[in-house]
Motif scaffolding. Structure first.
Motif, PDB file in Angstrom:
ATOM      1  N   LEU A 244       0.827  -1.209   0.000  1.00  0.00           N
ATOM      2  CA  LEU A 244       0.000   0.000   0.000  1.00  0.00           C
ATOM      3  C   LEU A 244       0.861   1.259   0.000  1.00  0.00           C
ATOM      4  N   GLU A 245       1.895   1.248   0.814  1.00  0.00           N
ATOM      5  CA  GLU A 245       2.785   2.411   0.883  1.00  0.00           C
ATOM      6  C   GLU A 245       3.520   2.607  -0.443  1.00  0.00           C
ATOM      7  N   THR A 246       3.933   1.511  -1.055  1.00  0.00           N
ATOM      8  CA  THR A 246       4.615   1.593  -2.352  1.00  0.00           C
ATOM      9  C   THR A 246       3.675   2.177  -3.404  1.00  0.00           C
ATOM     10  N   LEU A 247       2.412   1.774  -3.382  1.00  0.00           N
ATOM     11  CA  LEU A 247       1.437   2.307  -4.333  1.00  0.00           C
ATOM     12  C   LEU A 247       1.159   3.787  -4.084  1.00  0.00           C
ATOM     13  N   ARG A 248       1.182   4.202  -2.822  1.00  0.00           N
ATOM     14  CA  ARG A 248       0.998   5.632  -2.516  1.00  0.00           C
ATOM     15  C   ARG A 248       2.126   6.461  -3.147  1.00  0.00           C
ATOM     16  N   GLN A 249       3.359   5.993  -2.978  1.00  0.00           N
ATOM     17  CA  GLN A 249       4.496   6.692  -3.558  1.00  0.00           C
ATOM     18  C   GLN A 249       4.417   6.692  -5.084  1.00  0.00           C
ATOM     19  N   HIS A 250       3.977   5.586  -5.649  1.00  0.00           N
ATOM     20  CA  HIS A 250       3.824   5.466  -7.096  1.00  0.00           C
ATOM     21  C   HIS A 250       2.785   6.464  -7.611  1.00  0.00           C
ATOM     22  N   LYS A 251       1.707   6.637  -6.860  1.00  0.00           N
ATOM     23  CA  LYS A 251       0.652   7.571  -7.274  1.00  0.00           C
ATOM     24  C   LYS A 251       1.145   9.009  -7.243  1.00  0.00           C
ATOM     25  N   LEU A 252       1.946   9.349  -6.251  1.00  0.00           N
ATOM     26  CA  LEU A 252       2.498  10.706  -6.170  1.00  0.00           C
ATOM     27  C   LEU A 252       3.343  11.026  -7.398  1.00  0.00           C
ATOM     28  N   LYS A 253       4.182  10.075  -7.806  1.00  0.00           N
ATOM     29  CA  LYS A 253       5.032  10.277  -8.990  1.00  0.00           C
ATOM     30  C   LYS A 253       4.176  10.372 -10.247  1.00  0.00           C
ATOM     31  N   GLN A 254       3.135   9.555 -10.303  1.00  0.00           N
ATOM     32  CA  GLN A 254       2.252   9.573 -11.467  1.00  0.00           C
ATOM     33  C   GLN A 254       1.504  10.902 -11.557  1.00  0.00           C
ATOM     34  N   ASP A 255       1.093  11.445 -10.414  1.00  0.00           N
ATOM     35  CA  ASP A 255       0.386  12.733 -10.402  1.00  0.00           C
ATOM     36  C   ASP A 255       1.281  13.854 -10.934  1.00  0.00           C
ATOM     37  N   VAL A 256       2.574  13.794 -10.620  1.00  0.00           N
ATOM     38  CA  VAL A 256       3.517  14.795 -11.121  1.00  0.00           C
ATOM     39  C   VAL A 256       3.630  14.696 -12.639  1.00  0.00           C
ATOM     40  N   GLU A 257       3.742  13.465 -13.155  1.00  0.00           N
ATOM     41  CA  GLU A 257       3.840  13.253 -14.604  1.00  0.00           C
ATOM     42  C   GLU A 257       2.575  13.742 -15.314  1.00  0.00           C
ATOM     43  N   ARG A 258       1.414  13.540 -14.662  1.00  0.00           N
ATOM     44  CA  ARG A 258       0.153  13.993 -15.247  1.00  0.00           C
ATOM     45  C   ARG A 258       0.131  15.522 -15.366  1.00  0.00           C
ATOM     46  N   LEU A 259       0.620  16.195 -14.335  1.00  0.00           N
ATOM     47  CA  LEU A 259       0.641  17.663 -14.352  1.00  0.00           C
ATOM     48  C   LEU A 259       1.602  18.190 -15.408  1.00  0.00           C
ATOM     49  N   LEU A 261       2.495  16.729 -18.273  1.00  0.00           N
ATOM     50  CA  LEU A 261       1.960  16.519 -19.623  1.00  0.00           C
ATOM     51  C   LEU A 261       0.691  17.314 -19.893  1.00  0.00           C
ATOM     52  N   GLY A 262      -0.062  17.619 -18.834  1.00  0.00           N
ATOM     53  CA  GLY A 262      -1.281  18.400 -18.994  1.00  0.00           C
ATOM     54  C   GLY A 262      -2.305  17.704 -19.879  1.00  0.00           C
ATOM     55  N   PRO A 263      -2.835  18.403 -20.886  1.00  0.00           N
ATOM     56  CA  PRO A 263      -3.898  17.820 -21.732  1.00  0.00           C
ATOM     57  C   PRO A 263      -3.423  16.638 -22.597  1.00  0.00           C
ATOM     58  N   ASP A 264      -2.115  16.457 -22.730  1.00  0.00           N
ATOM     59  CA  ASP A 264      -1.600  15.341 -23.524  1.00  0.00           C
ATOM     60  C   ASP A 264      -1.663  14.019 -22.766  1.00  0.00           C
ATOM     61  N   TYR A 265      -1.969  14.098 -21.465  1.00  0.00           N
ATOM     62  CA  TYR A 265      -2.062  12.870 -20.667  1.00  0.00           C
ATOM     63  C   TYR A 265      -3.431  12.230 -20.882  1.00  0.00           C
ATOM     64  N   GLN A 266      -3.447  10.940 -21.224  1.00  0.00           N
ATOM     65  CA  GLN A 266      -4.707  10.224 -21.467  1.00  0.00           C
ATOM     66  C   GLN A 266      -5.244   9.692 -20.143  1.00  0.00           C
ATOM     67  N   GLU A 267      -6.318  10.256 -19.669  1.00  0.00           N
ATOM     68  CA  GLU A 267      -6.862   9.916 -18.353  1.00  0.00           C
ATOM     69  C   GLU A 267      -7.734   8.665 -18.409  1.00  0.00           C
ATOM     70  N   LEU A 268      -7.127   7.537 -18.048  1.00  0.00           N
ATOM     71  CA  LEU A 268      -7.862   6.270 -17.989  1.00  0.00           C
ATOM     72  C   LEU A 268      -7.916   5.722 -16.567  1.00  0.00           C
ATOM     73  N   ASP A 269      -7.332   6.479 -15.611  1.00  0.00           N
ATOM     74  CA  ASP A 269      -7.326   6.076 -14.204  1.00  0.00           C
ATOM     75  C   ASP A 269      -6.471   4.831 -13.948  1.00  0.00           C
ATOM     76  N   LEU A 270      -5.573   4.497 -14.880  1.00  0.00           N
ATOM     77  CA  LEU A 270      -4.757   3.296 -14.742  1.00  0.00           C
ATOM     78  C   LEU A 270      -3.667   3.477 -13.699  1.00  0.00           C
ATOM     79  N   ILE A 271      -3.454   2.440 -12.910  1.00  0.00           N
ATOM     80  CA  ILE A 271      -2.380   2.462 -11.911  1.00  0.00           C
ATOM     81  C   ILE A 271      -1.036   2.264 -12.593  1.00  0.00           C
ATOM     82  N   PHE A 272      -0.974   1.330 -13.522  1.00  0.00           N
ATOM     83  CA  PHE A 272       0.269   1.063 -14.258  1.00  0.00           C
ATOM     84  C   PHE A 272       0.028   1.374 -15.732  1.00  0.00           C
ATOM     85  N   CYS A 273       0.763   2.343 -16.245  1.00  0.00           N
ATOM     86  CA  CYS A 273       0.538   2.815 -17.612  1.00  0.00           C
ATOM     87  C   CYS A 273       1.800   3.466 -18.142  1.00  0.00           C
ATOM     88  N   THR A 274       1.746   3.889 -19.398  1.00  0.00           N
ATOM     89  CA  THR A 274       2.864   4.636 -19.972  1.00  0.00           C
ATOM     90  C   THR A 274       2.880   6.041 -19.375  1.00  0.00           C
TER      91      THR A 274
END
Length: 392
Positions: A244-259, A261-274
């Protein structure tokens, strides 16, 4: 019910009615043969034993069955597999034969031919028989066949293959060599036992942080999200605190990548993605990431699916019940769990007898005691070696 014999030229024909239809059949050049055939058919009609198969070739009925039954009854991935089996294996062998003329011997000949060709493994040959049997079953129901010619076919024996999985030490070694961007993915695979398609379809919305559970609702197949393998595959999997803790850290990094890329990020709510938010390619994941990690860690090449076996072996080693393991893995029945992992359980439970001993009699060693009346009498050391095979 009556019928008649008609002679045309040098040949005899029999004529009779069945279910309101008039039927003609060639009966050879001898009147006696025609009479015998007519008597047998009329007798079967009167006894309710007569069956008049509909005329259709194997290839024609296969097309009908796939479109009218399989297309709406099985998963897209299963349908695709069935279509391939018919196209590549079954139709080339049975295709132009009249469906009603196919015999159990013909089906056994097909199996024998495939085995002698040596191109398919015994398991793959058996897999081709699955849609064949199912199709024949529906042919019986729909009035095209009287009985299923594949019902009693003898399958090739599938050699026993030892299950492979990582040991505790190999798991640590594997994770030590896992690149940071894939660490959460492989830790999840090892600590949940999810199938590859289920893992790559994981979504944040299906993760309950408070309960520490993930709810499996989808699977990724060729870029599309489909229903899981079976109803039991829709399940809640317990997640360990470290995961659970590892997934929390993973989500934080993913949120940064989403910000970023902005509108170029494809929002599918995937935990593991490109990095763009798209689904990962399963084959590339195995060939370009999984195999490289194994090589870097000096671990033999195992299948990605063996991470699922690794999870099961870890649960067994710590003494979890078969029922719990079944629920976590999403097996359709506990028998599947026992058949697949039962051979690992004796080692995990080898101290069960000792624990029973301690629970009944305490920590005292009782392996040299025998009952005498109602008392437990210790055998003197000098008498502990007894010849003979004991009572029978």
């Amino acid at each position: 019910m009556k019928g008649c014999i008609v002679k045309k030229g040098k040949r005899y024909y029999i004529k009779y009615r069945f279910r309101g239809q008039q039927i003609w059949k060639a009966a050879g050049t001898r009147k006696v043969d025609a009479e015998r055939m007519l008597v047998e058919i009329i007798s079967k009609i009167n006894n309710g034993q007569y069956f008049e198969p509909k005329k259709i070739t194997f290839a024609e009925f296969a097309k009908k069955w796939l479109s009218e039954y399989a297309e709406g009854a099985v998963k897209p991935s299963t349908l695709e597999s069935y279509e391939y089996i018919f196209r590549v294996h079954l139709i080339p062998f049975f295709g132009e034969s009249e469906l009603a003329t196919i015999t159990p011997e013909d089906v056994q000949t097909y199996v024998s031919l495939k085995r002698k060709e040596g191109k398919l493994s015994p398991k793959t040959i058996n897999n081709t028989l699955v849609p064949l049997k199912e199709m024949f079953k529906h042919a019986v129901r729909w009035g095209y066949l009287r009985e299923n010619p594949a019902a009693y076919v003898e399958k090739p024996r599938v050699p026993h293959k030892e299950m492979d999985f990582l040991t505790h030490e190999e798991v640590r070694l594997f994770l030590e060599h896992t690149p940071e961007e894939y660490y959460a993915l492989f830790l999840t695979a090892i600590m949940t036992g999810m199938r590859r398609g289920e893992l790559l379809a994981m979504k944040w919305g299906n993760l309950d942080w408070n309960r520490g559970q993930y709810f499996v609702k989808e699977s990724l197949y060729r870029g599309s999200f489909i229903e899981p393998k079976s109803p039991k595959s829709r399940r809640a999997i317990n997640l360990a605190p470290t995961l659970l803790e590892t997934l929390r850290q993973h989500k934080l990094k993913q949120d940064v990548e989403r910000l970023i890329l902005g509108p170029d990020y494809q929002e599918l709510d995937l935990i593991f993605c490109t990095k763009e938010g798209k689904p990962l390619d399963p084959d590339n994941l195995v060939k370009r990431v999984f195999h490289r990690i194994l090589d870097a860690a000096g671990i033999r090449r195992i299948r990605f699916h063996d991470l699922r076996h690794t999870y099961a072996s870890l649960l067994i080693a710590q003494g979890e019940s078969p029922k719990y393991i079944q629920n976590q893995l999403g097996h359709a029945s506990i028998q599947t769990t026992l058949d697949r992992y039962g051979h690992l359980m004796p080692d995990a439970h080898k101290e069960a007898a000792e624990r029973l001993d301690k629970s009944l009699f305490g920590p005292t060693k009782l392996n040299h005691f025998i009952p005498s009346g109602r008392k437990m009498v210790e055998i003197p050391e000098k008498n502990r070696k007894i010849s003979g095979s004991g009572p029978t």
